[in-house]
Design a protein around this motif. Structure first.
Motif, PDB file in Angstrom:
ATOM      1  N   LEU A  57      58.638   6.736  20.495  1.00 44.76           N
ATOM      2  CA  LEU A  57      57.406   7.014  19.755  1.00 44.76           C
ATOM      3  C   LEU A  57      57.406   6.219  18.454  1.00 44.76           C
ATOM      4  N   GLN A  58      56.251   5.601  18.171  1.00 46.11           N
ATOM      5  CA  GLN A  58      56.134   4.776  16.975  1.00 46.11           C
ATOM      6  C   GLN A  58      54.749   4.964  16.360  1.00 46.11           C
ATOM      7  N   MET A  59      54.669   4.895  15.032  1.00 46.95           N
ATOM      8  CA  MET A  59      53.385   4.958  14.333  1.00 46.95           C
ATOM      9  C   MET A  59      52.945   3.540  13.969  1.00 46.95           C
ATOM     10  N   LEU A  60      51.703   3.202  14.308  1.00 48.38           N
ATOM     11  CA  LEU A  60      51.161   1.870  14.024  1.00 48.38           C
ATOM     12  C   LEU A  60      49.838   2.005  13.268  1.00 48.38           C
ATOM     13  N   ASP A  61      49.556   1.016  12.403  1.00 47.99           N
ATOM     14  CA  ASP A  61      48.252   0.939  11.743  1.00 47.99           C
ATOM     15  C   ASP A  61      47.311   0.174  12.663  1.00 47.99           C
ATOM     16  N   ILE A  62      46.310   0.879  13.208  1.00 49.09           N
ATOM     17  CA  ILE A  62      45.427   0.304  14.222  1.00 49.09           C
ATOM     18  C   ILE A  62      43.969   0.582  13.843  1.00 49.09           C
ATOM     19  N   ASN A  63      43.199  -0.450  13.601  1.00 47.15           N
ATOM     20  CA  ASN A  63      41.741  -0.311  13.454  1.00 47.15           C
ATOM     21  C   ASN A  63      41.350   0.748  12.417  1.00 47.15           C
ATOM     22  N   GLY A  64      42.084   0.772  11.307  1.00 50.18           N
ATOM     23  CA  GLY A  64      41.745   1.688  10.220  1.00 50.18           C
ATOM     24  C   GLY A  64      42.306   3.080  10.341  1.00 50.18           C
ATOM     25  N   ILE A  65      43.098   3.360  11.378  1.00 51.43           N
ATOM     26  CA  ILE A  65      43.739   4.671  11.528  1.00 51.43           C
ATOM     27  C   ILE A  65      45.235   4.483  11.811  1.00 51.43           C
ATOM     28  N   MET A  70      48.093   5.379  14.325  1.00 50.28           N
ATOM     29  CA  MET A  70      48.121   5.745  15.742  1.00 50.28           C
ATOM     30  C   MET A  70      49.555   5.957  16.205  1.00 50.28           C
ATOM     31  N   GLN A  71      49.792   7.109  16.859  1.00 51.04           N
ATOM     32  CA  GLN A  71      51.095   7.361  17.471  1.00 51.04           C
ATOM     33  C   GLN A  71      51.096   6.791  18.887  1.00 51.04           C
ATOM     34  N   PRO A  85      41.642  17.484  27.796  1.00 45.02           N
ATOM     35  CA  PRO A  85      42.344  17.505  26.520  1.00 45.02           C
ATOM     36  C   PRO A  85      43.816  17.163  26.788  1.00 45.02           C
ATOM     37  N   GLU A  86      44.161  15.920  26.551  1.00 49.14           N
ATOM     38  CA  GLU A  86      45.503  15.449  26.905  1.00 49.14           C
ATOM     39  C   GLU A  86      46.122  14.655  25.771  1.00 49.14           C
ATOM     40  N   LEU A  87      47.220  13.955  26.071  1.00 45.60           N
ATOM     41  CA  LEU A  87      47.998  13.219  25.075  1.00 45.60           C
ATOM     42  C   LEU A  87      48.702  12.059  25.772  1.00 45.60           C
ATOM     43  N   TRP A  88      49.408  11.243  25.005  1.00 47.52           N
ATOM     44  CA  TRP A  88      50.231  10.194  25.617  1.00 47.52           C
ATOM     45  C   TRP A  88      51.133  10.792  26.695  1.00 47.52           C
ATOM     46  N   TYR A  89      51.539  12.048  26.482  1.00 46.46           N
ATOM     47  CA  TYR A  89      52.507  12.732  27.349  1.00 46.46           C
ATOM     48  C   TYR A  89      51.996  12.847  28.788  1.00 46.46           C
ATOM     49  N   ASP A 146      48.601   8.190  21.744  1.00 44.10           N
ATOM     50  CA  ASP A 146      47.734   9.332  21.494  1.00 44.10           C
ATOM     51  C   ASP A 146      46.416   8.706  21.043  1.00 44.10           C
ATOM     52  N   MET A 147      45.355   8.894  21.806  1.00 43.69           N
ATOM     53  CA  MET A 147      44.096   8.245  21.501  1.00 43.69           C
ATOM     54  C   MET A 147      43.497   8.804  20.196  1.00 43.69           C
ATOM     55  N   ARG A 148      42.544   8.094  19.645  1.00 45.58           N
ATOM     56  CA  ARG A 148      41.875   8.485  18.394  1.00 45.58           C
ATOM     57  C   ARG A 148      41.451   9.962  18.448  1.00 45.58           C
ATOM     58  N   GLY A 149      41.904  10.726  17.451  1.00 48.83           N
ATOM     59  CA  GLY A 149      41.536  12.137  17.381  1.00 48.83           C
ATOM     60  C   GLY A 149      42.523  13.085  18.025  1.00 48.83           C
ATOM     61  N   TYR A 150      43.576  12.546  18.638  1.00 50.10           N
ATOM     62  CA  TYR A 150      44.517  13.366  19.411  1.00 50.10           C
ATOM     63  C   TYR A 150      45.941  13.287  18.863  1.00 50.10           C
ATOM     64  N   GLY A 151      46.669  14.393  19.020  1.00 48.02           N
ATOM     65  CA  GLY A 151      48.119  14.408  18.812  1.00 48.02           C
ATOM     66  C   GLY A 151      48.538  13.862  17.462  1.00 48.02           C
ATOM     67  N   GLY A 152      49.456  12.904  17.489  1.00 51.69           N
ATOM     68  CA  GLY A 152      49.980  12.327  16.256  1.00 51.69           C
ATOM     69  C   GLY A 152      49.116  11.243  15.658  1.00 51.69           C
ATOM     70  N   THR A 153      48.013  10.890  16.320  1.00 53.81           N
ATOM     71  CA  THR A 153      47.095   9.868  15.817  1.00 53.81           C
ATOM     72  C   THR A 153      46.055  10.505  14.900  1.00 53.81           C
ATOM     73  N   ASP A 154      45.589   9.736  13.921  1.00 48.47           N
ATOM     74  CA  ASP A 154      44.576  10.244  12.991  1.00 48.47           C
ATOM     75  C   ASP A 154      43.313  10.690  13.715  1.00 48.47           C
ATOM     76  N   ALA A 155      42.664  11.711  13.153  1.00 44.94           N
ATOM     77  CA  ALA A 155      41.364  12.194  13.629  1.00 44.94           C
ATOM     78  C   ALA A 155      40.371  12.056  12.468  1.00 44.94           C
ATOM     79  N   PRO A 156      39.660  10.929  12.391  1.00 42.47           N
ATOM     80  CA  PRO A 156      38.732  10.741  11.266  1.00 42.47           C
ATOM     81  C   PRO A 156      37.747  11.900  11.138  1.00 42.47           C
TER      82      PRO A 156
END
Length: 319
Positions: free
Chosen positions: A6-14, A16-17, A34-38, A58-68
């Protein structure tokens, strides 16, 4: 075989896990609601073992990724933009993109908008359909339908309150009732007057074989922390996304493609789905297979991991 990293990346202004496993040609895996990378745990391992770099965010809004916070930050262009920047951030020139449920809509859209970047596409559960003349929610209203579950999801706060009242029960009900192990009545369909999304779903006494206690615990932990607002906001941008995709009206996908779904998947019971599948010869001229797996439900890559992995590896090998 190593576990996903698992890694955190800066992607498109958010932020993302992203779960990554293996090395080789890049394969992106996009989950749905309602799912996750898992949800791709079985595919990550199989793809890595076969010599691919498998990456499941984890797509935008989910899990460890930011939810604007902004409701309009979840359009198709945001979601495809996330995947484009993820490929670039990983230092790759191209990727095969695979998606399930809402992730399938992201994958189809990514292949449509950026054929230079996404060299092949696999959609699961939700068939591809070119942008039509009538937007989805307007089409429902014109037919006098006001109680479809997607309409119930439109008002901010309503579905969140229902789903977050008891996250564990909500997820157990949704995953079981939407699977091939659940009752033979649709959960992704029309709601009874005055009732919520979970009404009529069954809380299983025991989990189905494809979902362990460890698996459900991971989902419960993540959704208890994040809530459901991020994922529900995808539904609240259906009309906005349709408007933004006007330049691609009627366009088809020419890259190599494949479709996989469960025979008992409620999405296949939508009135439009059989027509969309029948039209694949015209809309997906690069189609390499349309696979409907007997007695499987909506959560196809988890319910039938071995079969799905064989199909994916066969598809990738032929590219």
């Amino acid at each position: 075989m190593n576990e996903p990293h698992l890694q955190m990346l800066d992607i498109n202004g958010i932020r993302m896990q992203v779960a990554m496993q293996g090395s080789g040609p890049l394969v992106l895996l996009c989950h749905g609601f309602p799912e996750l990378w898992y949800s791709w745990r079985h595919q990550l391992a199989a793809l890595a073992a076969a010599g691919y770099r498998a990456v499941a965010p984890d797509m935008r809004g989910y899990g460890g990724t930011d939810a604007p916070a902004e409701l309009d930050a979840y359009t198709a262009l945001h979601l495809v933009g996330d995947m484009v920047e993820l490929v670039n951030s990983l230092g790759e020139q191209q990727a095969v993109i695979i998606g399930h449920d809402w992730g399938a809509l992201v994958a189809w859209s990514a292949a449509l908008l950026r054929p230079d970047l996404f060299r092949a596409v696999v959609g699961m559960s939700v068939p591809f359909s070119p942008r039509g003349h009538v937007e989805f929610l307007s089409a429902l209203a014109s037919r006098g339908i006001s109680n479809f579950y997607i309409q119930y999801f439109q008002t901010p706060g309503v579905a969140e309150a229902e789903l977050e009242r008891d996250v564990e029960s909500s997820l157990r009900r949704i995953y079981f009732s939407g699977s091939g192990d659940g009752p033979d009545r649709p959960i992704f369909g029309l709601l009874q007057p005055g009732q919520g999304f979970l009404e009529g779903m069954i809380e299983p006494e025991t989990l189905p074989a494809w979902l362990s206690h460890e698996d459900i615990a991971y989902y419960i932990r993540e959704f208890t922390r994040s809530g459901f607002r991020g994922g529900l906001n995808w539904y609240r941008n259906i009309t906005r996304s349709w408007t933004l995709l006007a330049p691609w009206h009627g366009c088809i996908i020419r890259q190599p493609s494949m479709f996989i779904a469960g025979q008992r998947d409620d999405v296949l019971k939508f009135p439009s789905s059989p027509r969309q599948i029948e039209a694949f010869a015209q809309t997906l001229p690069g189609l390499r297979g349309c696979h409907i797996l007997e007695d499987a439900g909506h959560w196809i890559q988890q319910e039938r991991a071995t079969e799905v992995n064989e199909l994916l590896l066969g598809f990738l090998k032929e590219l």
